[in-house]
Design an enzyme around this catalytic site. Sequence first.
Site, PDB file in Angstrom:
ATOM      1  N   ASP A 197       0.844  -1.202   0.000  1.00 39.43           N
ATOM      2  CA  ASP A 197       0.000   0.000   0.000  1.00 39.43           C
ATOM      3  C   ASP A 197       0.881   1.255   0.000  1.00 39.43           C
ATOM      4  O   ASP A 197       0.573   2.244  -0.663  1.00 39.43           O
ATOM      5  CB  ASP A 197      -0.927  -0.010   1.220  1.00 39.43           C
ATOM      6  CG  ASP A 197      -1.747  -1.283   1.276  1.00 39.43           C
ATOM      7  OD1 ASP A 197      -2.235  -1.707   0.212  1.00 39.43           O
ATOM      8  OD2 ASP A 197      -1.874  -1.876   2.367  1.00 39.43           O
ATOM      9  N   HIS A 244      -5.470  -3.394   5.402  1.00 40.11           N
ATOM     10  CA  HIS A 244      -4.890  -3.789   4.108  1.00 40.11           C
ATOM     11  C   HIS A 244      -5.967  -4.275   3.144  1.00 40.11           C
ATOM     12  O   HIS A 244      -5.776  -5.261   2.439  1.00 40.11           O
ATOM     13  CB  HIS A 244      -3.816  -4.867   4.351  1.00 40.11           C
ATOM     14  CG  HIS A 244      -3.114  -5.324   3.110  1.00 40.11           C
ATOM     15  ND1 HIS A 244      -2.383  -4.474   2.304  1.00 40.11           N
ATOM     16  CD2 HIS A 244      -3.023  -6.543   2.533  1.00 40.11           C
ATOM     17  CE1 HIS A 244      -1.892  -5.158   1.292  1.00 40.11           C
ATOM     18  NE2 HIS A 244      -2.264  -6.424   1.396  1.00 40.11           N
TER      19      HIS A 244
END
Length: 315
Positions: free
Chosen positions: A152, A179
């Site tokens: 990310d 996530h």
Amino acid sequence: VPERKVAILGAAGGIGQPLALLMKLNPLVSSLSLFDIANTPGVAADVGHINTRSEVVGYMGDDELAKALAGADLVIIPAGVPRKPGMTRDDLFNINAGIVKNLCSAIAKYCPHALVNMISNPVNSTVPIAAEIFKKAGMYDEKKLFGVTTLDVVRAKTFYAGKANVPVAEVNVPVIGGHAGVTILPLFSQATPQANLSNDVLTALTKRTQDGGTEVVEAKAGKGSATLSMAYAGALFADACLKGLNGVPDVVECSYVQSTITELPFFASKVRLGKNGVEEVLDLGPLSDFEKQGLEALKPELKSSIEKGVKFANQ
Ligand code: APR
């Protein structure tokens, strides 16, 4: 440089193979243990011919899991099934949760002091599953369990550099939360170098970061989810963990860990890595109004993913 054994569980997969390659290139690794239910002898023979420091051994099948894990300083887990179009990370839950449960029971038995880097999705739930399994085994150390959210961060940096017109290699962007989808919250207000981006652009960048996994799933059209960029991110985070273990000062990365930084028991934020894993969970810093809203918005989903993991582990 100290001897360090790194074990990869799921080493023959789409993430596992490039991750094995990248860890073979890491001079901090002295022993690389490649475990999977199939194909690891081939992967190990192949990667093992590369003339770098580490010795590579492939282990295949549950009978060899004990040997694969014995003496490991760091275990990286990309085992599982990948996401297909139309599947959410949560659809993977039942299959991957079972795989993670078994692998974590083995870690508790054979290398209870190792750092664990969880890649298997849904990370928002698989990390709490690992924690529960470790608690039951009586060896849980919250400082040693990490959900790998580095992809990310990698995506946020790439996308931000493109819009801010700054050199990508200089960009830093913290990413907090979890996530998956809206639980991923990039903090572009803290990005460096800072650029003057409109609210519309910041909203679009946030959305693209949150949907980065889906972007890859759709582009791969039925052939899986992110593997190469995930392997890169996994190798980056593993390197940070090894540096921490080796006493390198000021190693800070974002990761999904047990924390008290919010009311949620697990949360991704900047952590300082040290000789025993998490040395310090850093505070979130000043958030923009947009980010404050994003933070409140992500909490219910993250909370329920955590509870789902806890429930699975205890059933
Ligand atoms: N023990 C070890 N390895 C396993 C097990 C198990 N019990 N079950 C499956 N594997 C292995 C498979 O044999 C395969 O080699 O895990 C590997 C997974 O590889 P792929 O199917 O190619 O999946 P990949 O794209 O690498 O994604 C794996 O990472 O990002 C996450 O969502 C993704 O959870 C998925 C995981």
